[in-house]
Enzyme design. Structure first.
Site, PDB file in Angstrom:
ATOM      1  N   ASP A 183       0.809  -1.227   0.000  1.00  0.00           N
ATOM      2  CA  ASP A 183       0.000   0.000   0.000  1.00  0.00           C
ATOM      3  C   ASP A 183       0.835   1.267   0.000  1.00  0.00           C
ATOM      4  OD1 ASP A 183      -2.565  -0.933   0.032  1.00  0.00           O
ATOM      5  OD2 ASP A 183      -2.724  -0.998   2.215  1.00  0.00           O
TER       6      ASP A 183
HETATM    7  C1  GLC Z   1      -1.542  -3.969   5.457  1.00  0.00           C
HETATM    8  C2  GLC Z   1      -2.761  -3.909   4.608  1.00  0.00           C
HETATM    9  C3  GLC Z   1      -2.597  -4.736   3.380  1.00  0.00           C
HETATM   10  C4  GLC Z   1      -1.337  -4.407   2.677  1.00  0.00           C
HETATM   11  C5  GLC Z   1      -0.145  -4.457   3.606  1.00  0.00           C
HETATM   12  C6  GLC Z   1       1.115  -3.982   2.963  1.00  0.00           C
HETATM   13  O1  GLC Z   1      -1.398  -5.221   6.008  1.00  0.00           O
HETATM   14  O2  GLC Z   1      -3.883  -4.340   5.319  1.00  0.00           O
HETATM   15  O3  GLC Z   1      -3.686  -4.568   2.519  1.00  0.00           O
HETATM   16  O4  GLC Z   1      -1.177  -5.285   1.625  1.00  0.00           O
HETATM   17  O5  GLC Z   1      -0.406  -3.651   4.725  1.00  0.00           O
HETATM   18  O6  GLC Z   1       1.108  -2.626   2.684  1.00  0.00           O
HETATM   19  C1  GLC Z   2      -1.169  -0.516   5.095  1.00  0.00           C
HETATM   20  C2  GLC Z   2       0.217  -0.271   5.548  1.00  0.00           C
HETATM   21  C3  GLC Z   2       0.339   0.944   6.365  1.00  0.00           C
HETATM   22  C4  GLC Z   2      -0.369   2.087   5.740  1.00  0.00           C
HETATM   23  C5  GLC Z   2      -1.806   1.691   5.472  1.00  0.00           C
HETATM   24  C6  GLC Z   2      -2.626   2.794   4.921  1.00  0.00           C
HETATM   25  O1  GLC Z   2      -1.879  -1.004   6.165  1.00  0.00           O
HETATM   26  O2  GLC Z   2       0.713  -1.341   6.293  1.00  0.00           O
HETATM   27  O3  GLC Z   2       1.679   1.236   6.577  1.00  0.00           O
HETATM   28  O4  GLC Z   2      -0.284   3.211   6.555  1.00  0.00           O
HETATM   29  O5  GLC Z   2      -1.806   0.631   4.617  1.00  0.00           O
HETATM   30  O6  GLC Z   2      -1.874   3.605   4.110  1.00  0.00           O
END
Ligand code: GLC
Ligand code: GLC
Length: 811
Positions: A483
């Site tokens: 993300d």
């Molecule tokens: C969090 C989010 C997931 C994403 C991951 C890596 O676990 O829930 O959707 O793939 O972060 O950014």
């Molecule tokens: C995922 C990531 C986190 C980020 C979130 C929303 O969960 O793990 O680091 O802040 O997405 O952006």
């Protein structure tokens, strides 16, 4: 250092001190009604949606951590104490918390009084039950008082912590006999209220927090408890609570038991009132009448335990490794169910306000629980697919209550569509139920444009085919699985959300990770096309997959590992050409899982590079070297200090990808080594370093660059649960559901020994004995099915059998 121990016979983790490094929590509830409960009785309850229907209030970020919950205070002379220690923190003579599967037990003792609690949500009812047993362990008669305590949340948890100009005037309650009713906003647009009741006459009640505590006292010194008398106030506005007072006399050795019930009631709009201003209590009475005695409680509790035993029986291993047995048979499967229920919404790290159900998250969670409750997996797939857009792309999240896409979080995460194929394929491989593919499913919840689910999968696949960049690799969009890899965002100002700011698309930035996914899930989609008799679609899909493999080999390979991405300037991300962030974990795991590079040796090279450059004693880091400064062109990933989260943290979710990838090239020793590093039971001994619960996975462990290397955060709600269960059950232990039947093909450490697995699959129980006389890491030399040798690894599915006995000999 440990703070407790596993009690495997009872499927419990026993916490022996309230002073754990962080609150260690559990989840109660299986379908609609949920509670989070910590080892000191902190936590909160909601119905269906942690944001919109929050029943009790919790304060994240409180100065004294974790001091709102469902508390019982005991006043014994001048001493007040809580069996779970918080919030008075009176030192106890003894303390124990047992977190079990869907329930928690507490036992605290002070000055010859023992108070034990069992709390759970019974199957099928929107109520949390707590049985409180108070025992006089001493030689003298005791006269004590018991006070319950919950603080109501004014339903919308977001508004509840922001909109005080309104909130402080709207609180309303009713009290009748031993039941306190919370009815804020029931007079206008709500058709629901909450109840808190006890099965005994009470000596007093309180519904105003200020009256209970005294205006300036904290929860540790409630004035009314100290005074030994509740004032029977009916709250009007401010902070409504519910507290019961029960005066208890106990002879030496005597026990008394009380059953408390915290419930949620909905009434039809035209039947809300008993008389003007008085709520209709019929349904509440019906609900409460079911749980009036200790026996009622015990029966419901036994039913809950049976329910879980039956579920967990579906995959059971007996091996010589107690950690594997415990995690596979109990905790990993349990966590999979919790992630299925919560997605990423409500934990001690997710407030239940910010995030709903993730499109990709929920699809991946499916991989871990589909064998447990296939019906609910089916429903979940339909819910998720119903939020997809007509062009195949998707909202990133949806709200559980409305099941509508959440436009606040946006869309354009280009890996999202492919996860729908992953989840659906897992469901069909598990169940054989192809009828789901023919089901008509809306787009963006609009039934007028509905198509079959199969068409949804086609659009998922084609979204990638039609969104490729200059290297014929998939465009990344807003981000992919990571993300925080925001290659089109270019955010310069604090406060802009990386999830929503800037264009969600760009014509250049590409993801090698999505390319790997496309190969893996493209093939799974092709297999579904074949199964459905559509050979021309199958051929088209496989030729697109081949093109993608060629693109990965040409521009997605960096010499020793797979490139991660190309940014908006077409510069490589995750390449030896970069100063920082030279190698990323995700494409190594995903491309090898997809089979890319296995024949030409690149897979092995990539995994060797992972071991070389990303491994630590606490797990495999997401990238190296960590980014030391913010890169506008890379986005959120570089916003984190080195070693945390996506910037070189150990992001546990993708560790199983590496472990699975290792099994794909037959290296069982290394696959298991990776498995062990993040496996909670294996690292129980370092709970003081790891800090989160030793019975569940956390999202992240701080990487080697971080100040607190080895410290975990974000326990419970993480795709790590599902992927680790997939890894251990399907790849390491090797029981993989295919479209045609179960495949048996373990890849274990050489010294793992023989093991037995019971697996319920499509209603048939498979008793599988796996022998490894020559200590190999992979390879099944002979497979006996009910005594007959079969060729290959797949046990052909035969629904006429109830039980199938299998012996696999590795060599
Ligand atoms: C969090 C989010 C997931 C994403 C991951 C890596 O676990 O829930 O959707 O793939 O972060 O950014
Ligand atoms: C995922 C990531 C986190 C980020 C979130 C929303 O969960 O793990 O680091 O802040 O997405 O952006």
């Amino acid at each position: 250092m440990k703070y407790g121990f596993f009690d495997d016979n009872n499927k419990e983790y026993v916490i022996t001190t309230p002073k754990t490094p962080l609150p260690w929590i559990n989840y109660l509830g299986c379908t609609d009604f949920f509670t989070l409960i910590s080892n000191t009785c902190g936590g909160y309850t909601f119905y269906k949606d942690a944001k919109l229907l929050r029943m009790t209030r919790y304060r994240y970020n409180d100065t004294t951590p974790d001091t709102n919950g469902k508390y019982f205070y005991i006043k014994d002379g001048d001493t007040i104490w809580n069996p779970g220690w918080q919030p008075t923190k009176t030192e106890l003579d003894s303390y124990e918390c047992r977190h079990g599967i869907g329930y928690s037990k507490f036992c605290g003792a002070k000055n010859d009084i023992e108070a034990s609690l069992i709390t759970f949500v019974p199957i099928g009812d929107p109520v949390e039950l707590t049985k409180v047993t108070i025992t006089n362990k001493g030689a003298n008669k005791k006269e004590i008082q018991l006070f319950s305590y919950v603080e109501w949340c004014l339903w919308n948890a977001d508004d509840d912590m922001k909109n005080y100009q309104r909130n402080l005037s709207i609180g309303e309650v009713e009290v009748l006999d031993s039941t306190i009713y919370h009815k804020t906003e029931y007079r206008e647009r709500r058709n629901h209220y909450a109840v808190y009741s006890v099965n005994t006459p009470i000596n007093g009640f309180e519904t105003s927090r200020d009256e209970f505590r005294g205006a300036y006292n904290g929860p540790d010194k409630p004035a009314a408890v100290l005074a030994g008398k509740l004032n029977n106030t009916i709250a009007s506005g401010w902070y409504p609570i519910a507290s019961h007072q029960i005066d208890i006399v106990l002879a030496p050795g005597e026990s008394k038991t009380f059953v408390f019930a915290l419930g949620y009631i909905e009434n039809p709009d035209d039947d809300k009132w008993e008389k003007p201003g008085v709520i209709n209590k019929t349904k509440a009475n019906t609900l409460l009448s079911k749980y009036q005695t200790s026996e009622d409680f015990d029966n419901a509790f036994a039913a809950l335990c049976d329910y879980w035993d039956n579920l967990l029986r579906k995959f059971h291993i007996e091996s010589k490794d107690e950690h594997v047995n415990r995690m596979v048979n109990i905790w990993n499967q349990y966590q999979c169910m919790v992630t299925f229920n919560m997605s990423r919404s409500a934990s001690y790290y997710e407030t239940g306000i910010g995030r709903g159900m993730g499109f990709r998250d929920s699809c991946q969670d499916l991989l871990g629980f589909v064998h447990l409750i296939p019906d609910r997996a089916r429903e979940r797939i339909i819910d998720i697919a119903s939020t997809q857009f007509q062009d195949g792309s998707a909202y990133h999240q949806y709200q559980p209550l409305t099941k509508k896409g959440n436009s606040d979080i946006g869309s354009g995460f280009n890996d999202d569509p492919l996860w729908l194929i992953a989840g659906t394929s897992a469901y069909i491989r598990e169940t054989g139920d192809t009828s789901i593919l023919k089901k008509m499913v809306p787009y963006d919840n609009d039934m007028s444009v509905a198509t079959t689910l199969m068409e949804h999968l086609k659009r998922s696949f084609d979204y990638i085919v039609t969104h490729k960049g200059p290297h014929d690799l998939p465009l990344i969009g807003r981000a992919d699985w990571n993300d925080c890899l925001n290659l089109n965002c270019f955010s310069e100002h604090p406060g802009e959300s990386f999830q929503c700011f800037g264009p969600s698309e760009g014509p250049v930035a590409e993801s090698v990770f999505i390319a790997g996914m496309f190969v893996k899930y493209g093939r799974e989609y092709a297999a579904l096309c074949k199964l459905m008799g559509d050979s021309s679609e199958e051929a088209r899909v496989l030729s697109e997959v081949d093109k993608m493999i060629a693109a990965i080999e040409k521009d997605g390979w960096d010499g020793e590992w797979f490139v991660r991405a190309y940014d908006a300037y077409s510069h490589k991300v995750g390449s030896k050409e970069c100063d920082e962030g030279q190698i990323y974990i995700e494409p190594q795991g995903m491309c090898v899982m997809a089979g890319v590079g296995i024949e030409n040796g690149n897979a092995e090279k990539a995994l060797n590079s992972v071991k070389d450059k990303l491994d630590t004693k606490y797990g495999v880091m997401i990238l190296q070297p960590a980014y030391t400064k913010y890169h506008l062109e890379l986005g959120e990933i570089t916003s984190y200090p080195p070693g945390y989260k996506e910037n070189a943290g150990i992001f546990c979710h993708n560790n199983p990808w590496i472990s699975i990838a290792e099994t794909c090239i037959g290296r069982g020793n290394r696959a298991f080594e990776v498995y062990k590093k993040t496996c909670p039971s294996y690292i129980e001994d370092i709970s003081d370093i790891h800090r989160t619960e030793p019975y569940v996975y956390s999202q992240m462990v701080a990487g080697a660059d971080a100040k607190f290397h080895g410290e975990a955060k974000n326990s419970w709600l993480t795709g790590t649960a599902a992927w680790t269960f997939t890894n251990i059950s399907q790849y390491i232990l090797g029981i993989y559901p295919t479209l045609d039947g179960l495949s048996v093909n373990p890849c274990t450490p050489a010294d793992f020994g023989d093991f037995n697995i019971t697996r319920v699959y499509r209603g048939v129980t498979y008793n599988i004995e796996i022998k490894n006389p020559n200590k190999v890491q992979k390879g099944v030399a002979s497979l006996l099915v009910d005594g007959k040798e079969i060729k290959g690894n797949i046990i052909p599915f035969d629904s006429s059998k109830k039980v199938v006995n299998v012996t696999a000999t590795m060599n």
